[in-house]
Write a protein that holds these residues in place. Sequence first.
Motif, PDB file in Angstrom:
ATOM      1  N   TRP A   1     -76.203 -24.955  23.454  1.00  0.00           N
ATOM      2  CA  TRP A   1     -75.790 -24.635  22.092  1.00  0.00           C
ATOM      3  C   TRP A   1     -75.213 -23.242  21.944  1.00  0.00           C
ATOM      4  CZ3 TRP A   1     -80.640 -26.682  18.991  1.00  0.00           C
ATOM      5  CH2 TRP A   1     -80.607 -28.073  18.974  1.00  0.00           C
ATOM      6  N   LYS A   2     -75.268 -22.430  23.002  1.00  0.00           N
ATOM      7  CA  LYS A   2     -74.741 -21.064  22.876  1.00  0.00           C
ATOM      8  C   LYS A   2     -73.274 -21.087  22.459  1.00  0.00           C
ATOM      9  CE  LYS A   2     -74.444 -16.600  25.105  1.00  0.00           C
ATOM     10  NZ  LYS A   2     -74.702 -15.794  26.298  1.00  0.00           N
ATOM     11  N   GLN A   3     -72.541 -22.113  22.893  1.00  0.00           N
ATOM     12  CA  GLN A   3     -71.126 -22.219  22.548  1.00  0.00           C
ATOM     13  C   GLN A   3     -70.905 -22.281  21.039  1.00  0.00           C
ATOM     14  OE1 GLN A   3     -69.375 -26.096  23.595  1.00  0.00           O
ATOM     15  NE2 GLN A   3     -71.477 -26.861  23.894  1.00  0.00           N
ATOM     16  N   PHE A   4     -71.898 -22.726  20.295  1.00  0.00           N
ATOM     17  CA  PHE A   4     -71.782 -22.825  18.836  1.00  0.00           C
ATOM     18  C   PHE A   4     -72.340 -21.596  18.126  1.00  0.00           C
ATOM     19  CE2 PHE A   4     -72.745 -27.185  20.439  1.00  0.00           C
ATOM     20  CZ  PHE A   4     -71.456 -27.670  20.363  1.00  0.00           C
ATOM     21  N   HIS A   5     -73.054 -20.764  18.872  1.00  0.00           N
ATOM     22  CA  HIS A   5     -73.781 -19.636  18.281  1.00  0.00           C
ATOM     23  C   HIS A   5     -72.950 -18.353  18.249  1.00  0.00           C
ATOM     24  CE1 HIS A   5     -78.100 -21.438  18.650  1.00  0.00           C
ATOM     25  NE2 HIS A   5     -77.271 -22.194  17.959  1.00  0.00           N
ATOM     26  N   THR A   6     -71.810 -18.435  17.599  1.00  0.00           N
ATOM     27  CA  THR A   6     -71.042 -17.216  17.355  1.00  0.00           C
ATOM     28  C   THR A   6     -71.790 -16.410  16.293  1.00  0.00           C
ATOM     29  OG1 THR A   6     -69.751 -18.183  15.564  1.00  0.00           O
ATOM     30  CG2 THR A   6     -68.862 -18.407  17.827  1.00  0.00           C
ATOM     31  N   LEU A   7     -71.495 -15.142  16.213  1.00  0.00           N
ATOM     32  CA  LEU A   7     -72.166 -14.305  15.226  1.00  0.00           C
ATOM     33  C   LEU A   7     -71.937 -14.862  13.820  1.00  0.00           C
ATOM     34  CD1 LEU A   7     -73.929 -11.851  14.733  1.00  0.00           C
ATOM     35  CD2 LEU A   7     -71.846 -10.461  14.660  1.00  0.00           C
ATOM     36  N   ARG A   8     -70.722 -15.245  13.530  1.00  0.00           N
ATOM     37  CA  ARG A   8     -70.405 -15.802  12.208  1.00  0.00           C
ATOM     38  C   ARG A   8     -71.238 -17.047  11.926  1.00  0.00           C
ATOM     39  NH1 ARG A   8     -68.014 -19.825   9.827  1.00  0.00           N
ATOM     40  NH2 ARG A   8     -66.832 -19.580   7.934  1.00  0.00           N
ATOM     41  N   ASN A   9     -71.276 -17.983  12.867  1.00  0.00           N
ATOM     42  CA  ASN A   9     -72.023 -19.226  12.667  1.00  0.00           C
ATOM     43  C   ASN A   9     -73.523 -18.966  12.497  1.00  0.00           C
ATOM     44  OD1 ASN A   9     -69.694 -20.730  12.804  1.00  0.00           O
ATOM     45  ND2 ASN A   9     -70.021 -21.426  14.902  1.00  0.00           N
ATOM     46  N   LEU A  10     -74.043 -18.015  13.234  1.00  0.00           N
ATOM     47  CA  LEU A  10     -75.467 -17.697  13.122  1.00  0.00           C
ATOM     48  C   LEU A  10     -75.790 -17.079  11.764  1.00  0.00           C
ATOM     49  CD1 LEU A  10     -76.100 -16.334  16.709  1.00  0.00           C
ATOM     50  CD2 LEU A  10     -76.967 -18.488  15.753  1.00  0.00           C
ATOM     51  N   ILE A  11     -74.912 -16.206  11.278  1.00  0.00           N
ATOM     52  CA  ILE A  11     -75.140 -15.597   9.967  1.00  0.00           C
ATOM     53  C   ILE A  11     -75.043 -16.662   8.873  1.00  0.00           C
ATOM     54  CG2 ILE A  11     -74.182 -13.981   8.277  1.00  0.00           C
ATOM     55  CD1 ILE A  11     -73.503 -12.145  10.711  1.00  0.00           C
ATOM     56  N   VAL A  12     -74.067 -17.542   8.976  1.00  0.00           N
ATOM     57  CA  VAL A  12     -73.941 -18.634   8.008  1.00  0.00           C
ATOM     58  C   VAL A  12     -75.194 -19.507   8.054  1.00  0.00           C
ATOM     59  CG1 VAL A  12     -72.683 -20.769   7.503  1.00  0.00           C
ATOM     60  CG2 VAL A  12     -71.423 -18.646   7.951  1.00  0.00           C
ATOM     61  N   SER A  13     -75.646 -19.843   9.236  1.00  0.00           N
ATOM     62  CA  SER A  13     -76.834 -20.687   9.380  1.00  0.00           C
ATOM     63  C   SER A  13     -78.078 -20.002   8.830  1.00  0.00           C
ATOM     64  CB  SER A  13     -77.037 -21.062  10.853  1.00  0.00           C
ATOM     65  OG  SER A  13     -75.966 -21.860  11.295  1.00  0.00           O
ATOM     66  N   THR A  14     -78.167 -18.686   8.998  1.00  0.00           N
ATOM     67  CA  THR A  14     -79.298 -17.941   8.428  1.00  0.00           C
ATOM     68  C   THR A  14     -79.307 -18.095   6.914  1.00  0.00           C
ATOM     69  OG1 THR A  14     -79.195 -16.334  10.237  1.00  0.00           O
ATOM     70  CG2 THR A  14     -80.402 -15.670   8.267  1.00  0.00           C
ATOM     71  N   SER A  15     -78.152 -17.976   6.310  1.00  0.00           N
ATOM     72  CA  SER A  15     -78.044 -18.117   4.858  1.00  0.00           C
ATOM     73  C   SER A  15     -78.416 -19.529   4.411  1.00  0.00           C
ATOM     74  CB  SER A  15     -76.627 -17.768   4.401  1.00  0.00           C
ATOM     75  OG  SER A  15     -76.515 -17.889   3.017  1.00  0.00           O
ATOM     76  N   ILE A  16     -77.971 -20.512   5.138  1.00  0.00           N
ATOM     77  CA  ILE A  16     -78.301 -21.905   4.800  1.00  0.00           C
ATOM     78  C   ILE A  16     -79.805 -22.112   4.879  1.00  0.00           C
ATOM     79  CG2 ILE A  16     -78.104 -24.298   5.609  1.00  0.00           C
ATOM     80  CD1 ILE A  16     -75.166 -23.516   6.442  1.00  0.00           C
ATOM     81  N   GLU A  17     -80.423 -21.617   5.934  1.00  0.00           N
ATOM     82  CA  GLU A  17     -81.877 -21.762   6.082  1.00  0.00           C
ATOM     83  C   GLU A  17     -82.618 -20.985   4.994  1.00  0.00           C
ATOM     84  OE1 GLU A  17     -83.369 -23.936   7.800  1.00  0.00           O
ATOM     85  OE2 GLU A  17     -81.733 -24.552   9.093  1.00  0.00           O
ATOM     86  N   ALA A  18     -82.104 -19.818   4.602  1.00  0.00           N
ATOM     87  CA  ALA A  18     -82.716 -19.062   3.512  1.00  0.00           C
ATOM     88  C   ALA A  18     -82.632 -19.864   2.212  1.00  0.00           C
ATOM     89  CB  ALA A  18     -82.054 -17.703   3.361  1.00  0.00           C
ATOM     90  N   GLY A  19     -81.544 -20.595   2.026  1.00  0.00           N
ATOM     91  CA  GLY A  19     -81.419 -21.474   0.863  1.00  0.00           C
ATOM     92  C   GLY A  19     -82.457 -22.587   0.889  1.00  0.00           C
ATOM     93  N   GLU A  20     -82.731 -23.128   2.065  1.00  0.00           N
ATOM     94  CA  GLU A  20     -83.762 -24.159   2.188  1.00  0.00           C
ATOM     95  C   GLU A  20     -85.147 -23.570   1.890  1.00  0.00           C
ATOM     96  OE1 GLU A  20     -83.401 -26.308   5.873  1.00  0.00           O
ATOM     97  OE2 GLU A  20     -81.287 -26.780   5.486  1.00  0.00           O
TER      98      GLU A  20
END
Length: 116
Positions: free
Chosen positions: A19-38
Amino acid sequence: MTIDELLEQVLAFRDARDWKQFHTLRNLIVSTSIEAGELLETVQWKNDAEIEALLADPEQLKNLRHECADVFIYLMLVANTAGFSLVDAAAEKLALNARRYPVEKAKGSAAKYSEL
């Protein structure tokens, strides 16, 4: 378990799944925000008494724990990808906040540092 040991487990989990291929800094920050929303959803539309009751319900408490863990894991990945220690960043920010919010001015106040 230390935070470094946990980070090793998180990275091993990620790498085993390629999954590292998907873990760009941008994608990780976006995912952090999504999880914070959850995480926010766990208390959405609840008053303080209902939130207190949530803590007494093992299933709801487990959900709260898991949502917090998701946010924490993504924050660890963001910091790792950006090349800094999350622990060091938190300690640095705490020291900055201690200067911004001196006890004699901030105690008992919810005002922002610029308003103290």
